[in-house]
Enzyme design. Structure first.
Site, mmCIF file in Angstrom:
data_model
loop_
_atom_site.group_PDB
_atom_site.id
_atom_site.type_symbol
_atom_site.label_atom_id
_atom_site.label_comp_id
_atom_site.label_asym_id
_atom_site.label_seq_id
_atom_site.Cartn_x
_atom_site.Cartn_y
_atom_site.Cartn_z
ATOM 1 N N GLU A 128 -5.337 -8.664 0.232
ATOM 2 C CA GLU A 128 -6.121 -8.307 1.429
ATOM 3 C C GLU A 128 -7.564 -8.065 1.023
ATOM 4 O OE1 GLU A 128 -4.702 -5.221 4.105
ATOM 5 O OE2 GLU A 128 -2.623 -5.811 3.687
ATOM 6 N N GLU A 171 0.797 -1.235 0.000
ATOM 7 C CA GLU A 171 0.000 0.000 0.000
ATOM 8 C C GLU A 171 0.826 1.280 0.000
ATOM 9 O OE1 GLU A 171 -3.287 0.009 2.753
ATOM 10 O OE2 GLU A 171 -4.216 -1.697 1.761
HETATM 11 C C1 BG6 Z 1 -4.539 -2.248 4.943
HETATM 12 C C2 BG6 Z 1 -3.210 -2.598 5.526
HETATM 13 O O1 BG6 Z 1 -4.533 -0.875 4.761
HETATM 14 O O2 BG6 Z 1 -5.691 -2.472 5.688
HETATM 15 C C3 BG6 Z 1 -3.239 -3.480 6.762
HETATM 16 O O3 BG6 Z 1 -2.361 -3.150 4.562
HETATM 17 C C4 BG6 Z 1 -4.414 -3.071 7.618
HETATM 18 O O4 BG6 Z 1 -2.006 -3.350 7.405
HETATM 19 C C5 BG6 Z 1 -5.686 -3.312 6.832
HETATM 20 O O5 BG6 Z 1 -4.464 -3.698 8.864
HETATM 21 C C6 BG6 Z 1 -6.935 -2.993 7.618
HETATM 22 O O6 BG6 Z 1 -6.865 -1.703 8.096
HETATM 23 P P1 BG6 Z 1 -7.078 -1.328 9.626
HETATM 24 O O7 BG6 Z 1 -6.783 0.110 9.724
HETATM 25 O O8 BG6 Z 1 -8.481 -1.682 9.939
HETATM 26 O O9 BG6 Z 1 -6.103 -2.183 10.389
#
Ligand code: BG6
Length: 469
Positions: free
Chosen positions: A369, A165
């Site tokens: 993700e 990201e």
């Molecule tokens: C992404 C990241 O932005 O989203 C992760 O790569 C992150 O590291 C995931 O944990 C979810 O976001 P958050 O802020 O809910 O942890």
């Protein structure tokens, strides 16, 4: 299109799950690890730090055994740069190499494919003190780190991701905790950092092809389709602006080795253009990805920019809408419901995003993700009834299959997260995992692992290669 017959998921589809080093490992200063920007950063009030996280560093064997029980074909994790080089460069930390060797070997002993992110937000603090990504020397430091990873793990790791990201670090760095508020408005500096990261990424991709010819490497930005708020041509233009600035700037540079023209004009207009040295563009062009990995949580919606009073970027994070004077105004999408944490949920947007990326770049895609952050509850009898997570993932997997039927070459799906871990800025209470970790924000309890309902559900999904949802 509504199909009568859906194509199946490919036979060797990488059903996986993801984590990142600083959010799951803990052991923040053990076995020679140096501090990262995250370790030295500030944590939002009421949320835990990352010092123990899910204690995966000490419990990786137990965790990998659970991943194997779930049937994972792939596990996407990141290597902490500061375990390998405590100061970012210089002396190598053998204990760090040992830990990742053990983890990789453990995964392979269960036939789980390691998918390695080289850098997931946790820049070495020593590098930060020398200017971080503003300093051109960080490009060499990253290339040297990449070389070390290929040397030590390249015989077993076949999938590499360069930078997690990068686009969110530039656009939402403060929320994630990688940019301190004092450079908040220094957009020009951020875009210079971005340029240096793009160069570092290109060099790592080139090096990977030289050192590990059998491996594949690609970028891992957060990509989301952007909808116009209406069919007003001005809204359509605003959506296109946002997509160029948020999505295509990063992928055009990674794939084609050039700056996206709309994004470049935006930077020019705002006075943010980076200094580009003579052979920088050749370096960018020389690095080619083999696939595109991307994280997907939701889509965005944009309208023509109206006025300052309607712009509130203060609550913005990775998935929240933002505004930019004269360029676009982020607006909520009335057709979408939100998670408990305010992120819009859009499974159909997932299919659309997959199609958009594939049509634009024609490279294999890997989802690194996708998931639902929620306040899970441990109930009596050691159960966590996370039906809402099953529902979220099911809908996204259905759309992934439709995208495959549309012709998208999707090679894997790794939801966030394999196991509970500490969110980037909302603590451990915002849980994503298939496996519950018994701890609270500040009370570490016994950190025991408990299989959630979604664990058993995902196991069946994998076993049936996506037929049984
Ligand atoms: C992404 C990241 O932005 O989203 C992760 O790569 C992150 O590291 C995931 O944990 C979810 O976001 P958050 O802020 O809910 O942890």
């Amino acid at each position: 299109m509504n199909y009568k017959n859906l194509k199946p998921f490919p036979k060797d589809f990488l059903w996986g799950a993801s984590t990142s080093a600083y959010q799951v490992e803990g052991a923040w200063n053990e076995d020679g690890k140096g501090p990262s920007v995250i370790d030295m950063g500030r944590y939002p009030e009421g949320t835990s730090d990352f010092k123990v996280a899910s204690d995966h560093y000490h419990r990786y064997k137990e965790d990998v055994a659970l991943f194997a029980e779930m049937g994972l074909k792939a596990y996407r994790f990141s290597i902490a740069w500061t375990r390998i080089y405590p100061n970012g460069v210089g002396e190598l930390n053998q204990k760090g190499i040992e830990f990742y060797n053990n983890l990789i070997n453990e995964l392979l002993s269960y036939n789980i494919e390691p998918i390695v992110t080289m850098y997931h937000f946790d820049l070495p603090y020593a590098i930060q003190q020398k200017g971080g990504w503003t300093n051109k020397e960080t490009i060499d430091a990253f290339e040297n780190y990449a070389k070390t990873l290929f040397e030590h793990f390249g015989d077993r790791v076949k999938y590499w991701l360069t930078i997690n990201e990068q686009n969110m670090m530039i656009l939402h760095g403060e929320a994630i905790g990688v940019v301190s508020s004092d450079i908040k408005n220094a957009q020009k500096e951020l875009y210079q950092q971005n340029h240096h990261m793009l160069l570092a990424q290109a060099k790592a991709m080139k090096l990977c092809h030289k050192m590990c010819p059998d491996a594949m490497i690609g970028p891992a930005p957060n990509i989301a389709s952007v909808y116009p708020a209406s069919c007003n041509p001005e809204d359509v233009l605003a959506a296109s602006n946002l997509s160029s600035i948020r999505n295509w700037l990063y992928l055009d540079a990674a794939v084609f080795g050039r700056y996206n023209s709309v994004a470049w004009s935006y930077m020019e207009e705002k006075g943010y253009t980076p200094i580009v040295y003579e052979n920088d563009m050749d370096i960018l062009k020389a690095g080619k990805p083999d696939f595109i990995a991307f994280n997907y949580y939701s889509t965005l919606t944009a309208a023509k920019y109206k006025d300052e009073s309607q712009s509130d970027n203060s609550a913005s994070d990775q998935q929240m809408e933002m505004s930019e004077p004269g360029v676009y105004q982020g607006v909520p999408n009335p057709y979408l419901q939100k998670t408990e944490f305010g992120w819009e949920m859009d499974p159909v947007g997932f299919r659309n995003t997959l199609r958009e990326i594939y049509e634009r770049y024609n490279l294999p895609l890997l989802v690194t993700e996708n998931g639902l952050g929620a306040y899970d509850k441990l109930e009596e009898g050691e159960v966590i009834n996370d039906d809402y997570r099953i529902d979220f993932l099911r809908k996204h997997i259905e759309q992934a299959r439709l995208a495959i039927t549309d012709g998208v070459n999707l090679i894997g799906y790794c939801p966030w997260s394999a196991i509970d871990l500490v969110s980037t800025h909302q603590g451990i209470s915002k849980r994503y995992g298939f496996i519950y970790v018994n701890r609270d924000e500040f009370d570490l309890k016994d950190l025991r692992r408990i299989r959630k309902k979604s664990f058993y559900w995902y196991k069946d999904v994998i076993k049936s290669n996506g037929e049984k949802l």
